[in-house]
Scaffold this active site. Structure first.
Site: not given
Ligand code: HSE
Length: 423
Positions: A13, A126, A182, A193, A197
């Site tokens: 993507t 993002g 996912e 995740d 970050k």
């Molecule tokens: N999977 C992450 C989210 C985005 O749901 O924000 C990419 O790190």
């Protein structure tokens, strides 16, 4: 702007989004794209299949390629590919938060030796510009606190649980059906995740290396529809918060866990898959940046932005951008969760006995915990009651001791949940 030849590693993507945006820039030539499956159908007009390779090292070793755009994710084999590319003098633009959180120090060290840069705006939140602003225009600040929603999937699930009274399991299933979560949601719902970050963001904000291994992490899988309902009745929304702060003694407190966030707080109003970062610094004060934390186009905005800044900088000099070299050689002294002070939400399942609330009050008092709110709404069919307590600021280790003591009482059936509170 200097003409650059780039190689893209990963063509899902984000990679596809980056490729499409790069078509608008004649100074940038995409020379090769590394993919897992050469035979997959690509939904891009007039796409030249000859650009594809299934050997990423071909890109890392191509003497004509100046910059690698890495949007494949994961640590293996990505680390080895990028290490090879850096050793070959290539600059890196990456969205890979896991790799940076786990192996960033090593990569930055080699990059420094090779006089190349690693840019990673897309790795945190993002499309929201946060890495470059912290490293450039906010550099006059001493940043003391970050509180953020850095994971869109969990924010989407919690929003739906709140809006539609859904259980966690049902909200997750809906999020998976709509492509927000996912098939294996572990990385998002267990907070990994967000932890990657916040480790990156707190390292550059506090100018000290924050270790991913010392970040306390709790996901959202234990949040129940009842927690969401009780929180709402008490004036809160539940959010997965990634936070980092510098304490008065210089120690660093970085963690990821769900929190009850007061409805009036700006982070409580950030819904669905949106991300938001609240940052406190001197002299700037409080800043809040909100926007899309994932998705093809928002992430491409950050990746291509990094690339164009680099191209523009390389026009004037072969030296890396000064602000892109990491100056966080000092290791952060990170505290453990037990040492932190928080307000708490404690959801307790008690027998419908006279004095049950008295027992809760006595045990909290004995452990230096001052209750600010207590709520019980009737008795359930099984003759137990759900008692929700909100505390004043207390030490986590005291709270954990109190919970153990509560469980020893015959009147207390279970501690259904313990969450921290942000007002
Ligand atoms: N999977 C992450 C989210 C985005 O749901 O924000 C990419 O790190």
């Amino acid at each position: 702007m200097k003409k650059l030849k780039v190689g893209i590693i990963g063509f899902g993507t984000v990679g596809t989004g980056v490729f499409k945006v790069l078509q608008n820039y004649k100074e940038i030539t995409v020379k090769k794209i590394a993919v897992k499956n050469l035979n997959k159908k690509r939904n891009i007009e007039n796409f030249d299949e000859k650009l594809l390779t299934n050997n990423a090292f071909e890109i890392a070793n191509d003497p004509e390629i100046d910059v690698i755009i890495e949007v494949a994710g994961g640590v293996n084999p990505t680390f080895d590919i990028l290490k090879t590319a850096i050793n070959n003098g290539k600059h890196i633009v990456t969205a890979n938060k896991e790799l940076l959180a786990k192996k960033g120090s090593e990569l930055f060290q080699i990059a420094k030796e090779k006089n190349v840069v690693i840019l990673y705006e897309a790795a945190v939140a993002g499309g929201i510009p946060i890495i470059m602003p912290v490293k450039t225009i906010l550099c006059a600040n001493k940043i003391s606190k970050i509180a953020a929603i850095l994971n869109g999937t969990t924010n989407y699930i919690l929003t739906k649980m709140h809006e539609q009274n859904l259980s966690y399991e049902t909200a997750l299933k809906q999020a998976q059906e709509l492509g927000y979560a996912e098939t294996d949601p572990t990385g998002d719902v267990e907070g990994f995740d967000a932890a990657y970050k916040i480790s990156i963001l707190s390292t550059i904000s506090f100018n000290k290396k924050v270790s991913i291994d010392k970040i306390y992490r709790e996901g959202i899988t234990k949040i129940t529809a009842q927690d969401i309902k009780s929180a709402a009745e008490l004036g809160y929304r539940i959010k997965l918060i990634a936070m980092g702060q510098v304490l008065e003694n210089g120690k660093i407190d970085v963690r990821v866990h769900p929190m009850l966030v007061a409805k009036k707080h700006l982070l409580a109003k950030v819904n669905n898959a949106t991300n938001s970062i609240m940052l406190t610094g001197y002299p700037v004060g409080d800043l809040i940046l909100t926007g899309p934390g994932a998705g093809s186009e928002p992430t491409a905005s950050s990746v291509v932005g990094d690339l164009l800044v680099l191209a523009s900088e390389l026009e004037y000099s072969n030296a890396p951008l000064p602000q892109s070299i990491c100056h966080h050689d000092e290791i952060a002294d990170q505290i453990e969760i037990g040492e932190t002070f928080n307000e708490y939400y404690i959801s307790i399942n008690a027998s419908n006995n006279p004095g049950a609330i008295g027992i809760i009050g006595t045990i909290c008092g004995k452990n230096n915990i001052n209750i600010s709110t207590i709520m019980q709404k009737g008795v359930k069919d099984d003759n137990t009651a759900e008692i929700v307590v909100i505390t004043e600021k207390s030490k986590e280790s005291d709270v954990q001791n109190a919970l153990k003591e509560l469980l020893q009482s015959d009147s207390i059936k279970n501690i259904d949940n313990l969450l921290r509170v942000m007002n």
